[in-house]
Design an enzyme around this catalytic site. Structure first.
Site, PDB file in Angstrom:
ATOM      1  N   GLU A 228     -86.400 -63.019  31.645  1.00 20.34           N
ATOM      2  CA  GLU A 228     -86.938 -63.403  32.955  1.00 20.34           C
ATOM      3  C   GLU A 228     -86.958 -62.124  33.770  1.00 20.34           C
ATOM      4  OE1 GLU A 228     -87.297 -63.712  36.573  1.00 20.34           O
ATOM      5  OE2 GLU A 228     -85.384 -64.788  36.667  1.00 20.34           O
ATOM      6  N   CYS A 262     -87.099 -62.688  42.394  1.00 18.37           N
ATOM      7  CA  CYS A 262     -88.241 -62.530  41.490  1.00 18.37           C
ATOM      8  C   CYS A 262     -89.364 -63.489  41.851  1.00 18.37           C
ATOM      9  CB  CYS A 262     -87.807 -62.759  40.042  1.00 18.37           C
ATOM     10  SG  CYS A 262     -86.598 -61.575  39.437  1.00 18.37           S
TER      11      CYS A 262
END
Length: 458
Positions: A228, A262
């Protein structure tokens, strides 16, 4: 290397930890493997009891752990409390559902007595980031421990108080030694760990550079991996959006965790008919944020995680300004102690500028004005990233149609990208691969074994 907790609001050193040696690290792998040989045979009830204890202690000691987050990396204390609460939800979700998620799956429509048996694979390595120091670890550890694996975690070096507290909490929750291991190690030790035959997989949340290195290492050693990585999430505002509400959500989406997420909204793509109205409200709202001590309940803008993070962000913003970007708000750092950065809005950012396709990790928004829906979709997809995104319109069917054309792992309608224990989380392109959370998150590191018992008896 040094493993040090430095308060980013003051740049003062709080605590320093001694790194492990190479021999201690190899020994920890052995202990994790020994623990796996027992833990893989444990009952779901035994696993559930430990993870529910972990969740209960998080909830009971929320204030204690929230303060550690804020001291280590500067998150506003209210957001730190929210993070701890979310961790309890994730832990409880997997504790209560893992047995069902991992139940045998009969094969239908085949002329055989066969089924898929889901079982653990062994020791797993996690490389975790600093921006959500409890959440990132919990979403990796909880499902994999419930699946019967054992986990080792190299946490970010600037959140050692959180890393130490998490390991102690798992131990106090009743997990046997070696089921969860915190590793105070330098990054160069990761190669030895992933290369070790006793380690069966690695999960990393972090930068593209770190992800590419770990993916290559995992591939070379034929290990499973989940990545990720970064994001450059588009926030698309169509002409029929509720602008007042959308401005409110834009600030929320961009400024969560001081913009250090993010999945934060980063690229604001506006149809030209509503651009002026949106920008007027957005500038006013961003400019009204109150910088201050993240422990203070009144603070609405916290510092960045480290002084070096603030310096890097300034370099990125300045490079765009030097290349011709227009500063609508901010653009620099305040004259005060700590790793702070002024709320910033940049316009006239073009594809030839270095920051056009870079992740700006902080309170900086880039704004683009487009003619129509089709151009908004093209611009949203003009990125090497593909993590999350959001679309704003009062027409749900139109929003669905646009969302399905956005090249990301997740798209939300009339709300910024977020996380829920029950929903899958992950991206495509340079944002990584694999999924965490939901039922999919517990399936990444299990063996989906076919058991064939012969033909179906008449």
């Amino acid at each position: 290397m040094t493993i040090t907790s430095i308060n980013p609001a003051t740049n003062e050193t709080i605590e320093t930890y001694t790194p492990m040696t190479k021999d201690q690290t190899i020994s920890a792998i052995g202990k994790a493997d020994e623990a796996y040989q027992e833990w893989k045979n444990s009952s779901f009830e035994e696993r559930r009891k430990a993870i529910l204890s972990f969740a209960n202690q998080l909830r009971e000691r929320k204030e204690e752990f929230a303060k550690l987050i804020t001291l280590d990396m500067g998150k506003r204390i209210s957001e730190s409390r929210d993070e701890i609460e979310f961790c309890t939800e994730i832990a409880e979700f997997y504790a209560n559902n893992a047995e069902e998620f991992l139940a045998d799956q009969p094969m239908s429509d085949v002329d055989a007595d066969a089924y898929i048996h889901l079982e653990p694979i062994g020791v797993l390595m996690g490389v975790m980031p600093w921006n959500f120091p409890f959440y990132q670890v919990t979403r990796f550890a909880a499902p994999n421990i419930m699946a019967g694996n054992t986990v080792m975690v190299k946490h970010a070096s600037n959140v050692p108080q959180c890393a130490d507290a998490i390991e102690k909490l798992f131990r106090e929750s009743g997990l046997p030694d070696g089921v969860y291991t915190n590793l105070f190690i330098p990054s160069e030790f990761v190669e030895a760990i992933v290369s070790d035959s006793r380690v069966q997989g690695v999960s990393l949340t972090g930068s593209e550079k770190a992800g590419a290195a770990v993916a290559a290492l995992a591939g070379r050693n034929l290990k499973r991996s989940v990545l990720e990585l970064g994001g450059n999430d588009p926030f698309i505002v169509l002409e029929d959006a509720d602008i007042e509400k959308t401005v409110e959500l834009a600030v929320k989406g961009r400024m969560m965790n001081a913009g250090q997420s993010c999945v934060a909204s980063k690229r604001f793509i506006l149809l030209e008919s509503i651009a002026d109205e949106f920008l007027e409200g957005f500038k006013e709202a961003m400019g009204s944020l109150e910088m201050g001590d993240p422990m203070d309940e009144e603070t609405t803008l916290a510092p960045l995680s480290t002084e070096s993070a603030a310096v890097k962000l300034q370099e990125q913003v300045q490079s765009s300004i030097d290349a011709g970007a227009t500063v609508l708000l901010g653009g620099d750092r305040p004259d005060r102690e700590g790793a702070y950065f002024n709320p910033t809005i940049l316009t006239d950012v073009t594809p030839d500028m270095p920051t056009f396709d870079q992740e700006l990790f902080g309170p900086v928004a880039t704004v683009y004005v487009v003619k129509d829906e089709a151009e908004a979709i093209r611009l949203a997809n003009q990125s090497s990233y593909g993590l999350g995104g959001s679309v704003y319109t009062q027409d749900k069917e139109r929003g669905r149609r646009v969302a399905e054309q956005i090249e990301t792992g997740m798209v939300f309608l009339n709300q910024p990208t977020n996380s829920q224990a029950e929903l899958p989380f992950g991206g495509i392109k340079n944002s990584g691969y694999g999924r965490e959370l939901s039922h999919l998150g517990i399936l990444e590191f299990v063996n989906k074994k076919l058991v064939h018992l012969g033909p179906v008896e008449a």
